[in-house]
Design a protein around this motif. Structure first.
Motif, short mmCIF file in Angstrom:
data_model
loop_
_atom_site.label_atom_id
_atom_site.label_comp_id
_atom_site.label_asym_id
_atom_site.label_seq_id
_atom_site.Cartn_x
_atom_site.Cartn_y
_atom_site.Cartn_z
N LEU A 107 0.83 -1.21 0.00
CA LEU A 107 0.00 0.00 0.00
C LEU A 107 0.86 1.26 0.00
O LEU A 107 0.47 2.29 -0.56
CB LEU A 107 -0.94 -0.01 1.21
N ALA A 108 2.04 1.20 0.62
CA ALA A 108 2.95 2.34 0.61
C ALA A 108 3.43 2.64 -0.81
O ALA A 108 3.44 3.80 -1.25
CB ALA A 108 4.14 2.09 1.53
N VAL A 109 3.82 1.60 -1.54
CA VAL A 109 4.26 1.79 -2.93
C VAL A 109 3.11 2.33 -3.77
O VAL A 109 3.27 3.27 -4.57
CB VAL A 109 4.77 0.46 -3.51
N TYR A 110 1.93 1.75 -3.59
CA TYR A 110 0.74 2.21 -4.33
C TYR A 110 0.46 3.68 -4.02
O TYR A 110 0.13 4.46 -4.92
CB TYR A 110 -0.45 1.33 -3.94
N SER A 111 0.60 4.07 -2.76
CA SER A 111 0.31 5.45 -2.35
C SER A 111 1.26 6.43 -3.03
O SER A 111 0.85 7.50 -3.48
CB SER A 111 0.41 5.57 -0.84
N VAL A 112 2.52 6.07 -3.09
CA VAL A 112 3.50 6.94 -3.75
C VAL A 112 3.15 7.09 -5.23
O VAL A 112 3.18 8.20 -5.78
CB VAL A 112 4.92 6.38 -3.58
N LEU A 113 2.80 5.98 -5.88
CA LEU A 113 2.47 6.04 -7.30
C LEU A 113 1.23 6.88 -7.56
O LEU A 113 1.21 7.70 -8.50
CB LEU A 113 2.28 4.62 -7.84
N LEU A 114 0.19 6.71 -6.73
CA LEU A 114 -1.02 7.50 -6.92
C LEU A 114 -0.77 8.97 -6.57
O LEU A 114 -1.32 9.87 -7.22
CB LEU A 114 -2.16 6.94 -6.08
N GLY A 115 0.05 9.22 -5.56
CA GLY A 115 0.40 10.60 -5.24
C GLY A 115 1.06 11.29 -6.41
O GLY A 115 0.72 12.44 -6.74
#
Length: 357
Positions: A191-199
């Motif tokens: 979820l951390a990686v996903y959050s960075v990508l969506l950010g």
């Protein structure tokens, strides 16, 4: 061939009816929250700063306050303190004595165009009636690409939506509750990686693509990643304890109440009492406040929103790990005499704690 279709129907009918009734209640709450909050937005107690030694400006605000509750005078020790209140988003405007025995209204429309517009209207009417010259200066204007100031709201709606959808998708695909703390850690990392990508994706959209805040792409990306991560872990913690059915509670808190209570489309002072202070603690409101503070106000007033979003992320991570240690371990331990599931079996219904990774 199913030998007992009537029995299967009896098993699934109560669950299906329960889910439909829950969805009905959630949709009704959505209608009530949005229509109730936004059908007739009325400003009340919009804070306007004034230096206590400025008798002319103070008398003007006191006279207006005696006639309407639209504005609320906030006294400051001097003009410098009042300006700091404006730039830290404690007030929407500052009234002071101007040149030629007139008045000077300094506003920060980036805090909320709806609020500053209402303040302008009230002060302009009062000045016209008294024959007092009034000069209006916008100290922190919104960008010309976002004249209504709604981009921070809709941007963060997308971030929060993406966060809890990511948690829900993982819950549906591999189970809502990780069976071990290690698997919970892996989910948090994913979820951390996903959050960075969506950010980054959101920052690129409002930057180079739409040319709204092209000079603030790294800042918006970082804020977006934090908002997505907080929403995703908040949702994961609730779903980890309540299963897929916990998604309804997530939607209630983040969407049904969170969006109208975020102070986005209208300033919080336009909302009913229940929703007015919600932006100070709910994830959409905190993300909205943090975006405005960073983009328009040089990080003034960013302290609490940044701290609160971080706390939500930490609490969400702790909630997910604790769910894996309690509920996940319980699901992983078969009860005495219970048949072991076969290789293709899965418990994917509502409330399931199954986790495949």
């Amino acid at each position: 061939m199913d030998e007992n279709p009537q029995g299967r129907a009896r098993d699934w009918a109560p669950r299906s009816i329960g889910l439909l009734l829950g969805t009905l209640a959630l949709a009704t709450a959505f209608i009530a929250a949005y229509v109730g909050a936004l059908h007739q937005p009325t400003p009340r107690d919009l804070p306007v700063g004034v230096a206590l030694g400025d008798q002319r400006a103070q008398a003007t605000l006191d006279a207006i306050r005696g006639q309407t509750t639209t504005i609320k005078p906030i006294g400051y020790d001097d003009a410098s303190a009042a300006e700091d209140g404006l730039l830290s988003r404690a007030v929407y405007a500052v009234l002071s004595t101007g040149a030629d025995n007139g008045l000077l209204l300094t506003v920060a429309s980036a805090s909320g165009p709806s609020a500053t517009s209402a303040i302008r209207e009230v002060l302009t009417t009062a000045a016209t009636r008294s024959g007092t010259p009034l000069q209006i200066v916008d100290k922190v204007p919104v960008t010309s690409a976002d004249p209504r100031g709604v981009v921070p709201f809709y941007l963060n709606v997308g971030y929060v939506l993406g966060g809890y959808l990511a948690s829900t998708v993982l819950g549906l695909s591999v189970g809502t509750t990780p069976r071990t703390a290690r698997r919970a850690g892996l989910r948090i990392a994913a979820l951390a990686v996903y959050s960075v990508l969506l950010g980054i994706a959101g920052a690129v959209v409002v930057g180079p693509v739409l040319d709204i805040w092209h000079h603030d792409v790294p800042t918006i990306a970082a804020i977006g990643a934090l908002a997505v991560f907080a929403a995703a872990l908040f949702a994961s913690a609730i779903q980890g304890w309540l299963g897929v059915a916990g998604t309804a509670l997530v939607i209630l808190l983040l969407v049904v109440l969170g969006n109208p209570g975020s102070g986005g489309i209208y300033a919080p002072e336009f909302l009913p009492g229940l929703l007015r202070g919600m932006h100070r603690w709910n994830i959409p409101g905190l993300a909205n406040d943090l975006t405005k503070a960073a983009v328009y106000f040089d990080w003034r007033s960013a302290g609490w929103p940044a701290i609160a979003l971080t706390l939500w992320a930490v609490l969400g991570a702790l909630g997910l790990v604790s769910a894996s240690l309690v509920r996940g371990r319980r699901a992983a331990t078969p009860s005495p005499g219970a048949p072991r599931p076969g290789p293709g079996s899965a418990s994917g219904g509502p409330g399931s704690a199954r986790d495949g990774g």
